[in-house]
Write a protein that holds these residues in place. Structure first.
Motif, PDB file in Angstrom:
ATOM      1  N   UNK A  50       0.836  -1.222   0.000  1.00 61.96           N
ATOM      2  CA  UNK A  50       0.000   0.000   0.000  1.00 61.96           C
ATOM      3  C   UNK A  50       0.866   1.266   0.000  1.00 61.96           C
ATOM      4  N   UNK A  51       1.686   1.470  -1.028  1.00 59.35           N
ATOM      5  CA  UNK A  51       2.682   2.550  -0.974  1.00 59.35           C
ATOM      6  C   UNK A  51       2.126   3.967  -1.014  1.00 59.35           C
ATOM      7  N   UNK A  52       0.880   4.145  -1.484  1.00 66.35           N
ATOM      8  CA  UNK A  52       0.345   5.515  -1.573  1.00 66.35           C
ATOM      9  C   UNK A  52      -0.623   5.849  -0.442  1.00 66.35           C
ATOM     10  N   UNK A  53      -0.752   4.970   0.542  1.00 68.29           N
ATOM     11  CA  UNK A  53      -1.813   5.131   1.543  1.00 68.29           C
ATOM     12  C   UNK A  53      -1.713   6.442   2.334  1.00 68.29           C
ATOM     13  N   UNK A  54      -0.498   6.965   2.515  1.00 66.77           N
ATOM     14  CA  UNK A  54      -0.362   8.194   3.320  1.00 66.77           C
ATOM     15  C   UNK A  54       0.284   9.330   2.533  1.00 66.77           C
ATOM     16  N   UNK A  55       0.182   9.275   1.192  1.00 63.11           N
ATOM     17  CA  UNK A  55       0.838  10.276   0.367  1.00 63.11           C
ATOM     18  C   UNK A  55      -0.149  11.242  -0.272  1.00 63.11           C
ATOM     19  N   UNK A  56       0.260  12.517  -0.393  1.00 62.89           N
ATOM     20  CA  UNK A  56      -0.534  13.471  -1.168  1.00 62.89           C
ATOM     21  C   UNK A  56      -0.233  13.266  -2.656  1.00 62.89           C
ATOM     22  N   UNK A  57      -0.920  14.028  -3.524  1.00 62.87           N
ATOM     23  CA  UNK A  57      -0.794  13.804  -4.966  1.00 62.87           C
ATOM     24  C   UNK A  57       0.622  14.058  -5.483  1.00 62.87           C
ATOM     25  N   UNK A  58       1.294  15.084  -4.949  1.00 62.30           N
ATOM     26  CA  UNK A  58       2.660  15.380  -5.407  1.00 62.30           C
ATOM     27  C   UNK A  58       3.610  14.238  -5.084  1.00 62.30           C
ATOM     28  N   UNK A  59       3.521  13.724  -3.842  1.00 61.25           N
ATOM     29  CA  UNK A  59       4.399  12.627  -3.449  1.00 61.25           C
ATOM     30  C   UNK A  59       4.028  11.325  -4.157  1.00 61.25           C
ATOM     31  N   UNK A  60       2.745  11.164  -4.460  1.00 61.35           N
ATOM     32  CA  UNK A  60       2.320   9.990  -5.228  1.00 61.35           C
ATOM     33  C   UNK A  60       2.932  10.029  -6.627  1.00 61.35           C
ATOM     34  N   UNK A  61       2.919  11.206  -7.248  1.00 59.60           N
ATOM     35  CA  UNK A  61       3.518  11.347  -8.581  1.00 59.60           C
ATOM     36  C   UNK A  61       5.010  11.036  -8.533  1.00 59.60           C
ATOM     37  N   UNK A  62       5.664  11.482  -7.462  1.00 61.75           N
ATOM     38  CA  UNK A  62       7.099  11.219  -7.296  1.00 61.75           C
ATOM     39  C   UNK A  62       7.352   9.723  -7.108  1.00 61.75           C
ATOM     40  N   UNK A  63       6.498   9.062  -6.324  1.00 62.25           N
ATOM     41  CA  UNK A  63       6.627   7.618  -6.114  1.00 62.25           C
ATOM     42  C   UNK A  63       6.494   6.864  -7.432  1.00 62.25           C
ATOM     43  N   UNK A  64       5.524   7.256  -8.252  1.00 61.83           N
ATOM     44  CA  UNK A  64       5.320   6.604  -9.551  1.00 61.83           C
ATOM     45  C   UNK A  64       6.572   6.761 -10.419  1.00 61.83           C
ATOM     46  N   UNK A  65       7.146   7.943 -10.382  1.00 61.18           N
ATOM     47  CA  UNK A  65       8.379   8.210 -11.140  1.00 61.18           C
ATOM     48  C   UNK A  65       9.519   7.311 -10.642  1.00 61.18           C
ATOM     49  N   UNK A  66       9.623   7.169  -9.323  1.00 57.76           N
ATOM     50  CA  UNK A  66      10.680   6.337  -8.742  1.00 57.76           C
ATOM     51  C   UNK A  66      10.504   4.867  -9.129  1.00 57.76           C
ATOM     52  N   UNK A  67       9.277   4.372  -9.033  1.00 57.24           N
ATOM     53  CA  UNK A  67       9.018   2.966  -9.376  1.00 57.24           C
ATOM     54  C   UNK A  67       9.364   2.699 -10.835  1.00 57.24           C
ATOM     55  N   UNK A  68       8.981   3.634 -11.714  1.00 56.53           N
ATOM     56  CA  UNK A  68       9.286   3.444 -13.131  1.00 56.53           C
ATOM     57  C   UNK A  68      10.790   3.478 -13.391  1.00 56.53           C
ATOM     58  N   UNK A  69      11.516   4.252 -12.567  1.00 55.05           N
ATOM     59  CA  UNK A  69      12.968   4.357 -12.734  1.00 55.05           C
ATOM     60  C   UNK A  69      13.684   3.104 -12.226  1.00 55.05           C
TER      61      UNK A  69
END
Length: 201
Positions: A156-175
């Motif tokens: 559940x990696x986005x459970x406590x993230x706002x939209x900006x941090x969620x976008x950053x997480x998606x970028x990190x996972x893709x990288x």
């Protein structure tokens, strides 16, 4: 890179996992989705060794997962699970030191390289209470990556993230997926749609 074969797990009379098989390759993101209580987190705990399946086996590059090679399966917890009494660098290095991986100079360099890559180089001496939720999660991801896992699991990696941090997480996972096989347990349909190559429902 990772394969589950006929995994079953029961708690008393309740059968949570029943002969579940799947595989995930390097550079692939597998999402495990479904309503609460169906066994997603139980499966993740079995994969990383926090629970023991009643039946079935896990394989890394066709070798059975054992206590010795399980270190090659990383987990980023739903909460970042950082040690509050340790600063960022000591949080990052604690597992490397415990497992006696690399010499101290190499550990420090690897950690600094990731901190710079993830935009956290100025947080090296900060403590978890001084970090935002997104920063803590990035530190937790770096801590897992430092062990050079073949498989990296996210609960559940986005459970406590706002939209900006969620976008950053998606970028990190893709990288990072180019070097790992990634398994994500999530209720977040948007995250799954944006990062997953395959889904298990």
């Amino acid at each position: 890179m990772f394969r589950a074969e006929n995994i079953s797990k029961s708690f008393g009379n309740l059968k949570v996992l029943d002969q579940l098989s799947f595989s995930v390759e390097q550079n692939q993101v597998l999402a495990i989705v479904g309503p609460s209580g169906v066994g997603k987190s139980t499966l993740l705990k079995c994969i990383v060794g926090l629970e023991k399946p009643d039946e079935g086996s896990f394989f890394l590059n066709e070798n059975p997962v054992t206590e010795k090679n399980r270190i090659k399966i990383g987990l980023v917890f739903q909460s970042s699970s950082l040690f509050s009494h340790l600063n960022v660098m000591d949080n990052l290095l604690i597992a490397l030191r415990y497992h006696k991986l690399f010499d101290e100079k190499t550990r420090l360099k690897k950690a600094m390289d990731y901190l710079e890559e993830f935009g956290l180089a100025d947080k090296i001496h900060s403590y978890p209470l001084e970090l935002s939720g997104g920063q803590k999660q990035r530190i937790a991801i770096i801590r897992a990556l430092l062990l050079e896992p073949m498989v990296l699991c996210f609960d559940e990696p986005t459970s406590s993230l706002d939209q900006d941090n969620k976008a950053l997480l998606i970028e990190i996972i893709q990288k990072i997926k180019k070097d790992q096989a990634i398994i994500i347990v999530s209720h977040d349909d948007d995250l799954v749609k944006r990062v997953a190559d395959r889904q298990i429902v």
